[in-house]
Design a protein around this motif. Structure first.
Motif, PDB file in Angstrom:
ATOM      1  N   ASN A   2      -6.135  -4.476   5.342  1.00 48.12           N
ATOM      2  CA  ASN A   2      -4.915  -3.731   5.092  1.00 48.12           C
ATOM      3  C   ASN A   2      -4.842  -3.364   3.618  1.00 48.12           C
ATOM      4  O   ASN A   2      -4.797  -4.235   2.760  1.00 48.12           O
ATOM      5  CB  ASN A   2      -3.715  -4.579   5.503  1.00 48.12           C
ATOM      6  CG  ASN A   2      -2.418  -3.817   5.445  1.00 48.12           C
ATOM      7  OD1 ASN A   2      -2.359  -2.708   4.940  1.00 48.12           O
ATOM      8  ND2 ASN A   2      -1.380  -4.423   5.973  1.00 48.12           N
ATOM      9  N   LEU A   4      -2.380  -1.374   2.393  1.00 44.69           N
ATOM     10  CA  LEU A   4      -1.009  -0.985   2.062  1.00 44.69           C
ATOM     11  C   LEU A   4      -0.502  -1.826   0.900  1.00 44.69           C
ATOM     12  O   LEU A   4      -0.864  -2.996   0.766  1.00 44.69           O
ATOM     13  CB  LEU A   4      -0.095  -1.186   3.260  1.00 44.69           C
ATOM     14  CG  LEU A   4      -0.363  -0.301   4.475  1.00 44.69           C
ATOM     15  CD1 LEU A   4       0.530  -0.740   5.626  1.00 44.69           C
ATOM     16  CD2 LEU A   4      -0.155   1.154   4.147  1.00 44.69           C
ATOM     17  N   MET A   6       1.674  -4.288  -1.272  1.00 46.80           N
ATOM     18  CA  MET A   6       2.472  -5.456  -0.899  1.00 46.80           C
ATOM     19  C   MET A   6       3.954  -5.125  -0.997  1.00 46.80           C
ATOM     20  O   MET A   6       4.375  -4.457  -1.933  1.00 46.80           O
ATOM     21  CB  MET A   6       2.162  -6.637  -1.831  1.00 46.80           C
ATOM     22  CG  MET A   6       0.798  -7.238  -1.637  1.00 46.80           C
ATOM     23  SD  MET A   6       0.694  -8.160  -0.113  1.00 46.80           S
ATOM     24  CE  MET A   6       1.784  -9.509  -0.478  1.00 46.80           C
ATOM     25  N   GLN A   7       4.705  -5.604  -0.036  1.00 44.83           N
ATOM     26  CA  GLN A   7       6.149  -5.458  -0.085  1.00 44.83           C
ATOM     27  C   GLN A   7       6.686  -6.406  -1.156  1.00 44.83           C
ATOM     28  O   GLN A   7       6.081  -7.451  -1.421  1.00 44.83           O
ATOM     29  CB  GLN A   7       6.758  -5.822   1.270  1.00 44.83           C
ATOM     30  CG  GLN A   7       6.371  -4.883   2.379  1.00 44.83           C
ATOM     31  CD  GLN A   7       6.990  -3.517   2.214  1.00 44.83           C
ATOM     32  OE1 GLN A   7       8.081  -3.377   1.682  1.00 44.83           O
ATOM     33  NE2 GLN A   7       6.284  -2.502   2.647  1.00 44.83           N
ATOM     34  N   ARG A 107      11.654  -7.320   8.362  1.00 42.83           N
ATOM     35  CA  ARG A 107      10.649  -6.263   8.500  1.00 42.83           C
ATOM     36  C   ARG A 107       9.508  -6.719   9.411  1.00 42.83           C
ATOM     37  O   ARG A 107       9.277  -7.913   9.591  1.00 42.83           O
ATOM     38  CB  ARG A 107      10.136  -5.801   7.149  1.00 42.83           C
ATOM     39  CG  ARG A 107       9.264  -6.768   6.428  1.00 42.83           C
ATOM     40  CD  ARG A 107       8.665  -6.129   5.168  1.00 42.83           C
ATOM     41  NE  ARG A 107       8.167  -7.182   4.310  1.00 42.83           N
ATOM     42  CZ  ARG A 107       8.718  -7.587   3.200  1.00 42.83           C
ATOM     43  NH1 ARG A 107       9.801  -7.006   2.762  1.00 42.83           N
ATOM     44  NH2 ARG A 107       8.201  -8.573   2.490  1.00 42.83           N
ATOM     45  N   GLU A 108       8.819  -5.743   9.947  1.00 44.40           N
ATOM     46  CA  GLU A 108       7.682  -6.014  10.815  1.00 44.40           C
ATOM     47  C   GLU A 108       6.573  -6.674  10.007  1.00 44.40           C
ATOM     48  O   GLU A 108       6.307  -6.266   8.875  1.00 44.40           O
ATOM     49  CB  GLU A 108       7.166  -4.705  11.418  1.00 44.40           C
ATOM     50  CG  GLU A 108       8.114  -4.084  12.420  1.00 44.40           C
ATOM     51  CD  GLU A 108       8.259  -4.916  13.690  1.00 44.40           C
ATOM     52  OE1 GLU A 108       7.248  -5.458  14.171  1.00 44.40           O
ATOM     53  OE2 GLU A 108       9.400  -5.022  14.190  1.00 44.40           O
ATOM     54  N   PRO A 109       5.918  -7.669  10.575  1.00 45.16           N
ATOM     55  CA  PRO A 109       4.806  -8.309   9.846  1.00 45.16           C
ATOM     56  C   PRO A 109       3.652  -7.329   9.674  1.00 45.16           C
ATOM     57  O   PRO A 109       3.424  -6.465  10.517  1.00 45.16           O
ATOM     58  CB  PRO A 109       4.394  -9.480  10.745  1.00 45.16           C
ATOM     59  CG  PRO A 109       5.137  -9.334  12.013  1.00 45.16           C
ATOM     60  CD  PRO A 109       6.176  -8.278  11.855  1.00 45.16           C
ATOM     61  N   GLU A 110       2.964  -7.465   8.539  1.00 49.55           N
ATOM     62  CA  GLU A 110       1.794  -6.620   8.284  1.00 49.55           C
ATOM     63  C   GLU A 110       0.664  -7.058   9.192  1.00 49.55           C
ATOM     64  O   GLU A 110       0.498  -8.226   9.463  1.00 49.55           O
ATOM     65  CB  GLU A 110       1.392  -6.739   6.816  1.00 49.55           C
ATOM     66  CG  GLU A 110       2.444  -6.192   5.876  1.00 49.55           C
ATOM     67  CD  GLU A 110       2.051  -6.349   4.424  1.00 49.55           C
ATOM     68  OE1 GLU A 110       0.898  -6.712   4.130  1.00 49.55           O
ATOM     69  OE2 GLU A 110       2.921  -6.096   3.587  1.00 49.55           O
ATOM     70  N   ARG A 111      -0.093  -6.129   9.658  1.00 47.67           N
ATOM     71  CA  ARG A 111      -1.213  -6.451  10.569  1.00 47.67           C
ATOM     72  C   ARG A 111      -2.526  -6.183   9.901  1.00 47.67           C
ATOM     73  O   ARG A 111      -2.787  -5.477   9.099  1.00 47.67           O
ATOM     74  CB  ARG A 111      -1.088  -5.657  11.838  1.00 47.67           C
ATOM     75  CG  ARG A 111       0.208  -6.028  12.542  1.00 47.67           C
ATOM     76  CD  ARG A 111       0.340  -5.252  13.832  1.00 47.67           C
ATOM     77  NE  ARG A 111       1.696  -5.366  14.293  1.00 47.67           N
ATOM     78  CZ  ARG A 111       2.048  -6.097  15.311  1.00 47.67           C
ATOM     79  NH1 ARG A 111       1.163  -6.786  15.973  1.00 47.67           N
ATOM     80  NH2 ARG A 111       3.293  -6.152  15.691  1.00 47.67           N
TER      81      ARG A 111
END
Length: 111
Positions: A2, A4, A6-7, A107-111
């Motif tokens: 992943n 993306l 980091m949040q 929030r949705e967990p990162e996959r």
């Protein structure tokens, strides 16, 4: 993998121990009521708070001390009177911390 970004962490605004101590100070309904009353007046003395609540002055003083120690109220001595005022910066940081924490948990967990 992943890639993306980091949040933001749920603990970016206040360290967890600081946030916990502030939330602990707000864990009593009387302290929430005191904070709301002080905020509504802008500033007030212990005597002003006692006049609004059905509690002994010593009890109100203890609750005020906890809110001051947590950094949620500012205290100033004015002769024989004490003046309490909401610490707006601390409340804003606590609000941001709670908001970030809730966002991180929802929030949705990162996959």
């Amino acid at each position: 993998m992943n890639l993306l970004p980091m949040q933001p962490s749920c603990c970016d605004v206040l360290p967890p121990a600081d946030a916990a101590s502030k939330f602990a100070a707000l864990s009593h309904p009387v302290r929430i009521e005191i904070l709301a009353r002080v905020a509504g007046r802008g500033a007030c003395s212990c005597k002003d708070v006692v006049a609004c609540l059905d509690l002994a002055q010593s009890t109100v003083s203890q609750h005020l001390r906890i809110l001051v120690d947590a950094g949620l109220l500012n205290f100033a001595s004015e002769g024989q009177r004490s003046r309490y005022q909401v610490n707006s910066a601390a409340m804003a940081a606590l609000s941001a911390e709670l908001s970030q924490f809730a966002d991180a948990c929802c929030r949705e967990p990162e996959r």
